[in-house]
Write an enzyme that holds these catalytic residues in place. Sequence first.
Site, PDB file in Angstrom:
ATOM      1  CE  LYS A 149      33.894  46.718  46.233  1.00  0.00           C
ATOM      2  NZ  LYS A 149      35.275  45.803  47.309  1.00  0.00           N
ATOM      3  CG  ASN A 171      32.950  48.446  51.081  1.00  0.00           C
ATOM      4  OD1 ASN A 171      33.408  49.584  51.936  1.00  0.00           O
ATOM      5  ND2 ASN A 171      33.905  47.202  51.735  1.00  0.00           N
ATOM      6  CG  ASP A 178      36.746  46.253  49.778  1.00  0.00           C
ATOM      7  OD1 ASP A 178      36.614  45.396  50.511  1.00  0.00           O
ATOM      8  OD2 ASP A 178      36.545  46.454  48.754  1.00  0.00           O
ATOM      9  CB  ALA A 216      46.720  48.500  39.230  1.00  0.00           C
TER      10      ALA A 216
HETATM   11  P1  NAP Z   1      39.381  45.085  39.489  1.00  0.00           P
HETATM   12  O1  NAP Z   1      39.333  46.719  39.342  1.00  0.00           O
HETATM   13  O2  NAP Z   1      38.037  44.176  37.860  1.00  0.00           O
HETATM   14  O3  NAP Z   1      40.378  44.353  38.928  1.00  0.00           O
HETATM   15  C1  NAP Z   1      40.644  43.258  38.763  1.00  0.00           C
HETATM   16  C2  NAP Z   1      42.678  42.928  38.690  1.00  0.00           C
HETATM   17  O4  NAP Z   1      42.592  41.462  38.419  1.00  0.00           O
HETATM   18  C3  NAP Z   1      43.018  43.660  37.911  1.00  0.00           C
HETATM   19  O5  NAP Z   1      44.645  44.354  39.082  1.00  0.00           O
HETATM   20  C4  NAP Z   1      43.315  43.182  36.600  1.00  0.00           C
HETATM   21  O6  NAP Z   1      44.267  43.623  35.465  1.00  0.00           O
HETATM   22  C5  NAP Z   1      43.871  41.741  37.254  1.00  0.00           C
HETATM   23  N1  NAP Z   1      43.095  40.424  36.345  1.00  0.00           N
HETATM   24  C6  NAP Z   1      41.940  40.434  36.216  1.00  0.00           C
HETATM   25  N2  NAP Z   1      42.331  39.207  35.450  1.00  0.00           N
HETATM   26  C7  NAP Z   1      44.104  39.056  35.512  1.00  0.00           C
HETATM   27  C8  NAP Z   1      44.396  38.044  34.408  1.00  0.00           C
HETATM   28  N3  NAP Z   1      44.193  37.222  34.082  1.00  0.00           N
HETATM   29  N4  NAP Z   1      46.086  37.433  34.519  1.00  0.00           N
HETATM   30  C9  NAP Z   1      46.248  38.989  35.285  1.00  0.00           C
HETATM   31  N5  NAP Z   1      45.920  39.860  35.914  1.00  0.00           N
HETATM   32  C10 NAP Z   1      44.359  40.025  35.345  1.00  0.00           C
HETATM   33  O7  NAP Z   1      38.576  44.318  40.695  1.00  0.00           O
HETATM   34  P2  NAP Z   1      38.446  44.093  42.334  1.00  0.00           P
HETATM   35  O8  NAP Z   1      37.597  44.766  42.220  1.00  0.00           O
HETATM   36  O9  NAP Z   1      39.679  44.720  41.884  1.00  0.00           O
HETATM   37  O10 NAP Z   1      38.764  42.704  42.445  1.00  0.00           O
HETATM   38  C11 NAP Z   1      39.773  41.296  42.226  1.00  0.00           C
HETATM   39  C12 NAP Z   1      39.697  41.148  43.312  1.00  0.00           C
HETATM   40  O11 NAP Z   1      39.454  40.988  44.571  1.00  0.00           O
HETATM   41  C13 NAP Z   1      38.137  40.009  43.341  1.00  0.00           C
HETATM   42  O12 NAP Z   1      38.946  38.656  43.333  1.00  0.00           O
HETATM   43  C14 NAP Z   1      37.732  40.140  44.299  1.00  0.00           C
HETATM   44  O13 NAP Z   1      35.942  39.203  44.329  1.00  0.00           O
HETATM   45  C15 NAP Z   1      38.619  40.090  45.347  1.00  0.00           C
HETATM   46  N6  NAP Z   1      37.713  40.668  46.747  1.00  0.00           N
HETATM   47  C16 NAP Z   1      38.143  40.157  47.349  1.00  0.00           C
HETATM   48  C17 NAP Z   1      37.340  41.172  48.738  1.00  0.00           C
HETATM   49  C18 NAP Z   1      37.397  39.965  50.649  1.00  0.00           C
HETATM   50  O14 NAP Z   1      36.287  40.728  51.505  1.00  0.00           O
HETATM   51  N7  NAP Z   1      37.668  39.062  49.808  1.00  0.00           N
HETATM   52  C19 NAP Z   1      37.222  42.133  48.707  1.00  0.00           C
HETATM   53  C20 NAP Z   1      36.887  43.066  47.022  1.00  0.00           C
HETATM   54  C21 NAP Z   1      37.443  42.205  46.473  1.00  0.00           C
HETATM   55  P3  NAP Z   1      44.052  44.614  34.682  1.00  0.00           P
HETATM   56  O15 NAP Z   1      44.694  45.602  35.192  1.00  0.00           O
HETATM   57  O16 NAP Z   1      46.274  44.275  33.914  1.00  0.00           O
HETATM   58  O17 NAP Z   1      43.073  44.664  34.171  1.00  0.00           O
END
Ligand code: NAP
Length: 299
Positions: free
Chosen positions: A92, A113, A128, A154
């Site tokens: 993304k 996206n 999104d 974040a």
């Molecule tokens: P990303 O950019 O990889 O960000 C992951 C986030 O999760 C960061 O804030 C990270 O914190 C945090 N994190 C990961 N493991 C953690 C842990 N063990 N403890 C605390 N914080 C943790 O991913 P993303 O694209 O933002 O996506 C995040 C989630 O949203 C995913 O599960 C994705 O499937 C979901 N999502 C869903 C939709 C939907 O349509 N339903 C759309 C978009 C995304 P740090 O910065 O500290 O690493």
Amino acid sequence: MPEKKKFFTFEDLKSGFFEDGTKKFAVLGCPIGHSLSPLMQNAALERIAESDPEFEGAGYFAFEIFPENLREALDILLEKGFLGANLTIPHKVAPLSFLEDVDLYAKSAGACNTLLNDGGKWKAFNTDGFGLEKALQILFEFSAEGRDIFILGAGGAARGAAFWLGRKNPRSLNLSNRSKDRLQSLVSDLRSSGIDCGEFSVSGLKIPENSALINATSIGLGASDGAVADFGKLPKSCVFFDMPYRLVGTTKSVEEARRAGLRAESGLAMLAYQGAKSLEIWTSKQFMGDFMFEILRKI
Ligand code: NAP
């Protein structure tokens, strides 16, 4: 067109496949096998074809593309006449560094996206934030205006949520994240675009009545993941939205939030509404969000 498979590879894309004149769309990710997007997008394309013969045989295909092949894959999709593409983890962010035409919200969120084939060049969007806003409305009749919003995370999803909901005149926008530097960078980007926001800590979390707590971290994707907050301490008038979703059952956070008396849902509705917005951008057809959400709910 090749036989329909769960997903195709970069090699498949480079081969002689996908060279016919039908309307074609794609989703690129890595991994991609779990994606529900082909199911709901193909169902919607079939529905469109019932009233528009130009869409007969139209298809939406999943591609597993490694980051080092993304740019070439996007060029090949254009050469083969794909009309649109979705990008999911981990793709993304990277295209913003090489695509020239990026809509304002995608640019400020720092992630896209949705790509539209605009006369042989990709134009980038991010649906999104729209998908989240629509999911909150449909599931909880919740609208951000005048309300307190608390977002966990974040990363790309949290950025999209914060930049979108932050522009909807909430009473307050509050953010929390495990890594403080990533949190600071999001807070600073929001403030530089004129969006007021504060920070909160999950431990000892106290939030006002009628707020929304949104989990935009990846916690919840894993079967053994715990809950993201102590929901027993939150007012029952609050809603909890968990962006991750599970195909079987629901996330631990949603389970615990419901047990504590809150209204809580996981990310399927957001997936449906962001996907429907992409399809609307590509086809200019009527928005099919409710239809696509129904398809996902039936799985
Ligand atoms: P990303 O950019 O990889 O960000 C992951 C986030 O999760 C960061 O804030 C990270 O914190 C945090 N994190 C990961 N493991 C953690 C842990 N063990 N403890 C605390 N914080 C943790 O991913 P993303 O694209 O933002 O996506 C995040 C989630 O949203 C995913 O599960 C994705 O499937 C979901 N999502 C869903 C939709 C939907 O349509 N339903 C759309 C978009 C995304 P740090 O910065 O500290 O690493």
